[in-house]
Design a protein around this motif. Sequence first.
Motif, PDB file in Angstrom:
ATOM      1  N   TYR A  87       5.480 -22.743 -69.701  1.00  7.46           N
ATOM      2  CA  TYR A  87       6.644 -22.950 -67.888  1.00  7.46           C
ATOM      3  C   TYR A  87       7.807 -21.520 -68.264  1.00  7.46           C
ATOM      4  CZ  TYR A  87       6.081 -27.017 -66.242  1.00  7.46           C
ATOM      5  OH  TYR A  87       5.585 -28.224 -65.043  1.00  7.46           O
ATOM      6  N   ALA A  88       7.616 -20.550 -67.273  1.00 10.24           N
ATOM      7  CA  ALA A  88       8.875 -18.789 -67.120  1.00 10.24           C
ATOM      8  C   ALA A  88       9.642 -20.077 -66.719  1.00 10.24           C
ATOM      9  CB  ALA A  88       8.141 -18.614 -65.913  1.00 10.24           C
ATOM     10  N   LEU A  89      11.055 -19.715 -66.668  1.00  9.35           N
ATOM     11  CA  LEU A  89      11.914 -20.626 -66.505  1.00  9.35           C
ATOM     12  C   LEU A  89      13.268 -18.752 -65.587  1.00  9.35           C
ATOM     13  CD1 LEU A  89      13.020 -22.575 -69.614  1.00  9.35           C
ATOM     14  CD2 LEU A  89      11.583 -23.128 -67.654  1.00  9.35           C
ATOM     15  N   ALA A  90      13.898 -19.594 -65.327  1.00  8.27           N
ATOM     16  CA  ALA A  90      14.455 -18.489 -64.589  1.00  8.27           C
ATOM     17  C   ALA A  90      15.891 -18.729 -64.030  1.00  8.27           C
ATOM     18  CB  ALA A  90      13.914 -18.019 -63.734  1.00  8.27           C
ATOM     19  N   TRP A  91      17.070 -18.203 -63.759  1.00  7.36           N
ATOM     20  CA  TRP A  91      18.014 -18.013 -63.141  1.00  7.36           C
ATOM     21  C   TRP A  91      18.052 -17.291 -61.806  1.00  7.36           C
ATOM     22  CZ3 TRP A  91      21.686 -21.478 -63.744  1.00  7.36           C
ATOM     23  CH2 TRP A  91      21.692 -21.836 -65.136  1.00  7.36           C
ATOM     24  N   PHE A  92      19.084 -18.199 -61.131  1.00 14.42           N
ATOM     25  CA  PHE A  92      18.867 -16.911 -59.366  1.00 14.42           C
ATOM     26  C   PHE A  92      19.931 -17.185 -59.177  1.00 14.42           C
ATOM     27  CE2 PHE A  92      14.243 -16.454 -57.543  1.00 14.42           C
ATOM     28  CZ  PHE A  92      13.643 -16.886 -58.269  1.00 14.42           C
ATOM     29  N   ARG A  93      20.901 -16.132 -58.370  1.00 13.80           N
ATOM     30  CA  ARG A  93      22.358 -16.839 -57.550  1.00 13.80           C
ATOM     31  C   ARG A  93      21.936 -16.585 -56.097  1.00 13.80           C
ATOM     32  NH1 ARG A  93      25.850 -12.065 -59.762  1.00 13.80           N
ATOM     33  NH2 ARG A  93      24.438 -10.786 -57.899  1.00 13.80           N
ATOM     34  N   GLN A  94      22.511 -17.107 -55.241  1.00 12.48           N
ATOM     35  CA  GLN A  94      23.386 -17.889 -54.288  1.00 12.48           C
ATOM     36  C   GLN A  94      24.476 -16.476 -53.528  1.00 12.48           C
ATOM     37  OE1 GLN A  94      21.234 -20.757 -51.465  1.00 12.48           O
ATOM     38  NE2 GLN A  94      21.003 -19.183 -49.450  1.00 12.48           N
ATOM     39  N   ALA A  95      24.945 -15.574 -53.300  1.00 15.89           N
ATOM     40  CA  ALA A  95      26.174 -15.679 -53.053  1.00 15.89           C
ATOM     41  C   ALA A  95      26.461 -16.236 -51.597  1.00 15.89           C
ATOM     42  CB  ALA A  95      26.657 -13.790 -52.766  1.00 15.89           C
ATOM     43  N   PRO A  96      28.362 -16.790 -50.994  1.00 11.75           N
ATOM     44  CA  PRO A  96      27.965 -16.637 -50.042  1.00 11.75           C
ATOM     45  C   PRO A  96      27.659 -16.398 -48.800  1.00 11.75           C
ATOM     46  CG  PRO A  96      29.910 -16.780 -50.969  1.00 11.75           C
ATOM     47  CD  PRO A  96      28.885 -16.345 -51.987  1.00 11.75           C
ATOM     48  N   GLY A  97      26.528 -16.868 -48.032  1.00 11.13           N
ATOM     49  CA  GLY A  97      26.002 -15.987 -46.536  1.00 11.13           C
ATOM     50  C   GLY A  97      25.170 -14.957 -46.942  1.00 11.13           C
ATOM     51  N   LYS A  98      24.629 -15.130 -48.119  1.00  9.46           N
ATOM     52  CA  LYS A  98      23.511 -14.182 -48.207  1.00  9.46           C
ATOM     53  C   LYS A  98      22.721 -15.236 -49.136  1.00  9.46           C
ATOM     54  CE  LYS A  98      26.325 -10.543 -49.664  1.00  9.46           C
ATOM     55  NZ  LYS A  98      26.309  -9.041 -51.044  1.00  9.46           N
TER      56      LYS A  98
ATOM     57  N   CYS B 167      18.981 -23.026 -61.581  1.00  8.33           N
ATOM     58  CA  CYS B 167      18.015 -22.458 -62.249  1.00  8.33           C
ATOM     59  C   CYS B 167      16.586 -22.908 -62.346  1.00  8.33           C
ATOM     60  CB  CYS B 167      18.017 -23.718 -63.276  1.00  8.33           C
ATOM     61  SG  CYS B 167      17.253 -23.282 -65.008  1.00  8.33           S
ATOM     62  N   ALA B 168      15.746 -22.400 -61.835  1.00 12.08           N
ATOM     63  CA  ALA B 168      14.159 -22.837 -61.530  1.00 12.08           C
ATOM     64  C   ALA B 168      13.110 -22.421 -62.527  1.00 12.08           C
ATOM     65  CB  ALA B 168      14.040 -22.116 -60.683  1.00 12.08           C
ATOM     66  N   SER B 169      11.522 -22.838 -62.024  1.00 13.90           N
ATOM     67  CA  SER B 169      10.577 -22.952 -62.981  1.00 13.90           C
ATOM     68  C   SER B 169       9.626 -22.183 -62.592  1.00 13.90           C
ATOM     69  CB  SER B 169      11.110 -23.763 -64.429  1.00 13.90           C
ATOM     70  OG  SER B 169      10.223 -25.027 -63.603  1.00 13.90           O
ATOM     71  N   ARG B 170       8.722 -22.360 -62.952  1.00 13.51           N
ATOM     72  CA  ARG B 170       7.453 -22.197 -62.356  1.00 13.51           C
ATOM     73  C   ARG B 170       6.056 -21.953 -63.969  1.00 13.51           C
ATOM     74  NH1 ARG B 170       4.566 -17.261 -61.701  1.00 13.51           N
ATOM     75  NH2 ARG B 170       3.544 -18.097 -59.395  1.00 13.51           N
ATOM     76  N   LEU B 171       4.860 -22.071 -63.714  1.00 19.97           N
ATOM     77  CA  LEU B 171       4.178 -21.997 -64.598  1.00 19.97           C
ATOM     78  C   LEU B 171       3.237 -20.833 -64.634  1.00 19.97           C
ATOM     79  CD1 LEU B 171       2.114 -25.439 -64.043  1.00 19.97           C
ATOM     80  CD2 LEU B 171       3.044 -24.850 -66.232  1.00 19.97           C
ATOM     81  N   GLY B 172       3.350 -20.384 -66.055  1.00 22.11           N
ATOM     82  CA  GLY B 172       2.579 -19.005 -65.562  1.00 22.11           C
ATOM     83  C   GLY B 172       3.675 -17.836 -66.050  1.00 22.11           C
ATOM     84  N   SER B 173       3.612 -17.103 -65.726  1.00 28.19           N
ATOM     85  CA  SER B 173       3.883 -15.981 -65.936  1.00 28.19           C
ATOM     86  C   SER B 173       6.090 -16.381 -64.715  1.00 28.19           C
ATOM     87  CB  SER B 173       3.213 -14.487 -65.249  1.00 28.19           C
ATOM     88  OG  SER B 173       3.386 -14.852 -63.532  1.00 28.19           O
ATOM     89  N   CYS B 174       6.739 -14.371 -64.843  1.00 26.56           N
ATOM     90  CA  CYS B 174       7.684 -14.511 -64.505  1.00 26.56           C
ATOM     91  C   CYS B 174       7.580 -13.921 -62.772  1.00 26.56           C
ATOM     92  CB  CYS B 174       8.548 -14.131 -65.523  1.00 26.56           C
ATOM     93  SG  CYS B 174       9.398 -14.360 -66.123  1.00 26.56           S
ATOM     94  N   SER B 175       8.854 -14.867 -62.101  1.00 27.81           N
ATOM     95  CA  SER B 175       8.825 -13.807 -60.623  1.00 27.81           C
ATOM     96  C   SER B 175      10.171 -14.320 -60.470  1.00 27.81           C
ATOM     97  CB  SER B 175       8.471 -14.947 -60.034  1.00 27.81           C
ATOM     98  OG  SER B 175       8.263 -14.264 -58.728  1.00 27.81           O
ATOM     99  N   GLY B 176      10.744 -13.309 -60.346  1.00 25.11           N
ATOM    100  CA  GLY B 176      12.417 -12.880 -59.523  1.00 25.11           C
ATOM    101  C   GLY B 176      12.359 -13.135 -57.905  1.00 25.11           C
ATOM    102  N   LEU B 177      11.397 -13.999 -57.532  1.00 26.79           N
ATOM    103  CA  LEU B 177      10.743 -13.850 -55.902  1.00 26.79           C
ATOM    104  C   LEU B 177      11.165 -15.519 -55.938  1.00 26.79           C
ATOM    105  CD1 LEU B 177       7.957 -11.866 -54.949  1.00 26.79           C
ATOM    106  CD2 LEU B 177      10.177 -11.919 -54.987  1.00 26.79           C
ATOM    107  N   HIS B 178      12.426 -16.596 -54.724  1.00 29.16           N
ATOM    108  CA  HIS B 178      12.542 -17.261 -55.288  1.00 29.16           C
ATOM    109  C   HIS B 178      11.458 -18.410 -54.606  1.00 29.16           C
ATOM    110  CE1 HIS B 178      12.577 -17.974 -50.136  1.00 29.16           C
ATOM    111  NE2 HIS B 178      13.489 -16.460 -50.587  1.00 29.16           N
ATOM    112  N   TYR B 179      10.275 -17.876 -53.621  1.00 32.17           N
ATOM    113  CA  TYR B 179       9.370 -18.687 -53.149  1.00 32.17           C
ATOM    114  C   TYR B 179       7.509 -18.645 -54.123  1.00 32.17           C
ATOM    115  CZ  TYR B 179       7.789 -14.288 -51.837  1.00 32.17           C
ATOM    116  OH  TYR B 179       7.994 -12.303 -52.136  1.00 32.17           O
ATOM    117  N   ASP B 180       8.362 -18.095 -54.730  1.00 27.16           N
ATOM    118  CA  ASP B 180       7.489 -18.791 -56.537  1.00 27.16           C
ATOM    119  C   ASP B 180       7.918 -19.179 -57.430  1.00 27.16           C
ATOM    120  OD1 ASP B 180       6.272 -14.241 -57.115  1.00 27.16           O
ATOM    121  OD2 ASP B 180       5.723 -16.441 -55.824  1.00 27.16           O
ATOM    122  N   MET B 181       8.476 -20.055 -57.285  1.00 24.05           N
ATOM    123  CA  MET B 181       8.977 -20.774 -58.038  1.00 24.05           C
ATOM    124  C   MET B 181       8.794 -22.152 -57.163  1.00 24.05           C
ATOM    125  SD  MET B 181       9.974 -18.614 -60.098  1.00 24.05           S
ATOM    126  CE  MET B 181      11.013 -19.773 -61.317  1.00 24.05           C
TER     127      MET B 181
END
Length: 123
Positions: A32-43, A96-110
């Motif tokens: 698994y690739a493991l990632a961190w995302f942030r959602q600011a208010p209204g964004k 925190c998010a994950s997906r199999l395989g390679s990393c991604s910074g796109l939320h819809y890939d997780m």
Amino acid sequence: QLQLVESGGGLVNTGGSLRLSCAASGSSLEDYALAWFRQAPGKRREGISCIRSTGVPSNYQDSGKGRFRISRDDAKATVDLLMLNLTPDDTGTYYCASRLGSCSGLHYDMTDWGKGTRVTVSS
């Protein structure tokens, strides 16, 4: 599929630091690739950083470069995000998010998501 639970958020003053942690369960992490995302208010939700089991990180936010450091410990099944020199612009909910395989910074890939931990940076 992984179950992910974040912790470590809170209120911090400008210039302060926080370490976020995400506990993973449900499967071995090595694929698994493991990632961190942030959602600011209204964004929209944005990728901060991602890391594969090789330990090499991929960073997606210029504002976090040099201040945010992702790390993982597959034996403990955790992925951490160390955040230094925080500013009010870092306020938001961190996921925190994950997906199999390679990393991604796109939320819809997780494929798997935690419920988030709230970070508020006061000015």
